[in-house]
Design an enzyme around this catalytic site. Structure first.
Site, PDB file in Angstrom:
ATOM      1  N   LYS A  49      12.543 175.396 -67.944  1.00  0.00           N
ATOM      2  CA  LYS A  49      11.904 174.451 -68.741  1.00  0.00           C
ATOM      3  C   LYS A  49      10.340 174.726 -68.911  1.00  0.00           C
ATOM      4  CE  LYS A  49      11.371 170.859 -71.638  1.00  0.00           C
ATOM      5  NZ  LYS A  49      10.785 171.871 -72.556  1.00  0.00           N
ATOM      6  N   GLN A  66       4.104 176.678 -64.258  1.00  0.00           N
ATOM      7  CA  GLN A  66       5.077 175.738 -64.587  1.00  0.00           C
ATOM      8  C   GLN A  66       6.214 175.359 -63.608  1.00  0.00           C
ATOM      9  OE1 GLN A  66       4.831 175.043 -68.178  1.00  0.00           O
ATOM     10  NE2 GLN A  66       5.568 173.372 -67.830  1.00  0.00           N
ATOM     11  N   LYS A  96       4.443 172.683 -61.199  1.00  0.00           N
ATOM     12  CA  LYS A  96       4.044 171.504 -62.150  1.00  0.00           C
ATOM     13  C   LYS A  96       5.451 170.514 -62.325  1.00  0.00           C
ATOM     14  CE  LYS A  96       2.141 172.525 -66.101  1.00  0.00           C
ATOM     15  NZ  LYS A  96       1.726 172.695 -67.254  1.00  0.00           N
ATOM     16  N   LYS A 152       8.427 180.169 -69.022  1.00  0.00           N
ATOM     17  CA  LYS A 152       7.379 180.223 -70.168  1.00  0.00           C
ATOM     18  C   LYS A 152       7.662 181.422 -71.198  1.00  0.00           C
ATOM     19  CE  LYS A 152       3.795 177.782 -71.383  1.00  0.00           C
ATOM     20  NZ  LYS A 152       3.178 176.494 -70.823  1.00  0.00           N
ATOM     21  N   GLY A 168       6.659 173.344 -76.911  1.00  0.00           N
ATOM     22  CA  GLY A 168       5.430 174.058 -77.512  1.00  0.00           C
ATOM     23  C   GLY A 168       4.453 174.417 -76.530  1.00  0.00           C
ATOM     24  N   ASP A 169       3.650 175.306 -77.142  1.00  0.00           N
ATOM     25  CA  ASP A 169       2.202 175.383 -76.153  1.00  0.00           C
ATOM     26  C   ASP A 169       1.084 176.008 -77.166  1.00  0.00           C
ATOM     27  OD1 ASP A 169       1.348 175.747 -73.127  1.00  0.00           O
ATOM     28  OD2 ASP A 169       0.393 177.415 -74.265  1.00  0.00           O
ATOM     29  N   THR A 172       0.718 164.751 -73.280  1.00  0.00           N
ATOM     30  CA  THR A 172      -0.149 165.467 -72.094  1.00  0.00           C
ATOM     31  C   THR A 172      -1.369 164.859 -71.885  1.00  0.00           C
ATOM     32  OG1 THR A 172       1.011 167.442 -73.049  1.00  0.00           O
ATOM     33  CG2 THR A 172      -0.909 167.842 -71.644  1.00  0.00           C
ATOM     34  N   ASN A 220      -3.928 169.684 -79.629  1.00  0.00           N
ATOM     35  CA  ASN A 220      -2.995 168.383 -79.333  1.00  0.00           C
ATOM     36  C   ASN A 220      -3.551 167.664 -78.027  1.00  0.00           C
ATOM     37  OD1 ASN A 220      -0.298 168.129 -77.410  1.00  0.00           O
ATOM     38  ND2 ASN A 220      -0.188 167.016 -79.102  1.00  0.00           N
ATOM     39  N   SER A 271       8.811 165.722 -71.971  1.00  0.00           N
ATOM     40  CA  SER A 271       9.785 166.727 -72.494  1.00  0.00           C
ATOM     41  C   SER A 271      11.062 166.272 -71.797  1.00  0.00           C
ATOM     42  CB  SER A 271       9.491 168.097 -72.303  1.00  0.00           C
ATOM     43  OG  SER A 271       8.531 168.507 -73.434  1.00  0.00           O
TER      44      SER A 271
HETATM   45  O1  2IT Z   1       2.193 173.681 -70.247  1.00  0.00           O
HETATM   46  C1  2IT Z   1       3.188 172.857 -70.241  1.00  0.00           C
HETATM   47  O2  2IT Z   1       3.600 172.163 -69.433  1.00  0.00           O
HETATM   48  C2  2IT Z   1       3.679 172.954 -71.610  1.00  0.00           C
HETATM   49  N1  2IT Z   1       3.419 173.552 -72.765  1.00  0.00           N
HETATM   50  C3  2IT Z   1       4.897 172.032 -72.019  1.00  0.00           C
HETATM   51  C4  2IT Z   1       6.025 172.394 -71.700  1.00  0.00           C
HETATM   52  C5  2IT Z   1       7.150 171.400 -71.990  1.00  0.00           C
HETATM   53  O3  2IT Z   1       8.255 171.890 -71.674  1.00  0.00           O
HETATM   54  O4  2IT Z   1       6.974 170.562 -72.660  1.00  0.00           O
END
Ligand code: 2IT
Length: 449
Positions: free
Chosen positions: A90, A111, A114, A126, A165-166, A210, A241, A381
């Site tokens: 993810k 990630q 996190k 990613k 997204g990012d 976020t 965002n 998410s």
């Molecule tokens: O950096 C991040 O945690 C994101 N861009 C969101 C990743 C997600 O799967 O929602």
């Protein structure tokens, strides 16, 4: 430092000298986990650290698309499936012209930790492309996204890998990506992507999550110090965002964001980005594709500082919400000189390691790490995935309550993890350790992989 740990860091430095962002994040994370390795000698026997710094799978693909003049363009697409020990991969997709493997690798590694810290069943990944969205028409964006998904769709799925997204990838891009996925697969598997529009399975509050989560985390920190968020001033960077969500939740709770930044400089709004009109204008600025924060100063008649970052501004809280390496040593010194007590990272790796260590050493300063502070995005998410698999839609309040609870838990897990290893009140080490412990246990139990 533990010798095994040291050798892994040295290996990464040697092997990835041309990917400085990846080396930076590996050093940052691993430098926290020494006490865990000392207490668990079996982790060295299982060589867990060398396994963790090596992505399970990473691939690139060719993305060819046609512009509105009929000209062909070729970009590189990336997906790095870093660690799937605790759930399907993810993580977001970043479309930005400076994307190269070192950026995707650093984001993927962050990630993993996190996502583990959220307590939810999501592995880390990613992806993205060196595609530059600036100045592209809607039709060009659509064709690019379709071509990107045509190359990627075989390797993702609701139980396999779930992109989102990012930077450069918002709900418009997710819509085009999902449309192409559905067309190719012939199934309505909308759990394959998150950050979707509400009309086809998106989650309420995901766009805000976020930023909202970051402010909920800040509230926990303030409470620990016996302070309230009401009346606090926040110096933030970025105007995307994430900064938008921070402004919105801060305003709801009686605090105010007084700075925003872009590639062109920063704005200072002494009244704060607090009214609906100002907060909504951030969305307009972003979708205009100008990528200029000066638009805000022009519209609302506030000061604009061309070519500068907001780190000289005096505020109660600093929240870097733009991108990696936004705060270097010089700027960290400035922040300390301004007597700012709360340094709350929001963007992924916004601080260089020397600056971060310097800030952490300051007596009376509280430093919170982005992998905990911004985890509300990916956590929501995961809530979107849950709703998709349940085939129902939660209310706004339901999602917001879950998010709030998850952020409180992340904060508490971080505090507890640091205490468990006698590190005191250390939110940075605590976040790294809490994430690490969860992944290490899952890898250990699953055997050789
Ligand atoms: O950096 C991040 O945690 C994101 N861009 C969101 C990743 C997600 O799967 O929602």
């Amino acid at each position: 430092m533990n010798a095994y740990l040291q050798s892994v860091i040295e290996n990464v430095k040697k092997k990835h000298g041309n990917e400085p962002e990846f080396v930076q994040t590996v050093e940052e994370v691993l430098s926290s986990v020494g006490p865990v390795i000392d207490r668990h000698p079996e982790y060295e026997k299982l060589d867990l650290l060398n396994r963790m710094v090596e992505p399970e799978r990473m691939f690139t693909f060719r993305v060819v698309w046609m512009d509105d003049e009929g000209k062909y363009h070729t970009n590189i697409g990336y997906r790095f499936q870093f660690n799937g020990a605790i759930g399907p991969y993810k993580g977001g997709l970043r479309f930005q012209k400076n994307v190269y493997p070192g950026i995707i690798k650093f984001l993927g590694f962050e990630q993993v930790f996190k996502n583990a810290l959220t307590g939810l069943p999501i592995g880390g990944a990613k992806g993205g492309s060196d595609f530059d969205p600036a100045g592209k028409s809607d039709a060009e964006i659509m064709r690019f996204c379709q071509s990107f998904m045509t190359a990627l769709y075989r390797y993702i799925g609701p139980d396999v890998d779930v992109p989102a997204g990012d930077m450069g990838v918002g709900s418009r891009e997710i819509g085009y990506l999902y449309g192409q996925y559905r067309r190719l697969k012939g199934t309505f598997e909308n759990g394959v992507l998150t950050g979707k529009g509400m009309s086809y399975g998106g989650s309420l509050i995901r766009p805000e999550a976020t930023g909202y989560g970051a402010v909920y985390y800040l509230q926990n920190v303030l409470e620990h110090e016996g302070e309230s968020i009401k009346g606090k001033t926040i110096a933030a960077s970025g105007f995307g965002n994430v900064a938008w969500g921070v402004c919105k939740k801060a305003a709801q709770l009686g605090a105010k964001v007084v700075t925003l930044s872009g590639p062109d400089g920063y704005i200072y709004d002494k009244d704060g980005v607090v009214t609906d009109e100002k907060i909504n204008y951030l969305l307009e600025m972003r979708s205009s594709g100008h990528d200029k924060v000066k638009d805000y100063a022009d519209k609302f008649g506030v000061e604009f500082f061309p070519g500068k970052k907001p780190w000289t501004v005096k505020a109660d809280v600093v929240m870097p919400s733009a991108m990696q390496n936004d705060v270097h040593m010089e700027e960290a010194k400035q922040i300390v000189a301004n007597n700012i007590k709360y340094y709350i990272e929001v963007a992924n790796m916004p601080t260089t390691n020397d600056a971060l260590n310097f800030l952490r050493q300051q007596k009376g300063m509280i430093v919170a790490p982005s992998k905990a502070v911004n985890a509300g995005g990916v956590a929501t998410s995961a809530l979107e995935m849950a709703q998709n698999s349940e085939r129902l839609v939660w209310t706004k309040d339901d999602v917001d309550e879950h998010l709030h609870h998850i952020m409180n838990t992340i904060y508490k897990m971080s505090v507890d993890a640091a205490e468990k290893y006698d590190l005191g009140y250390d939110l940075v080490a605590g976040a790294n350790i809490a994430g690490f412990e969860r992944i290490a246990e899952a890898m250990k139990e699953q055997g050789i992989f």
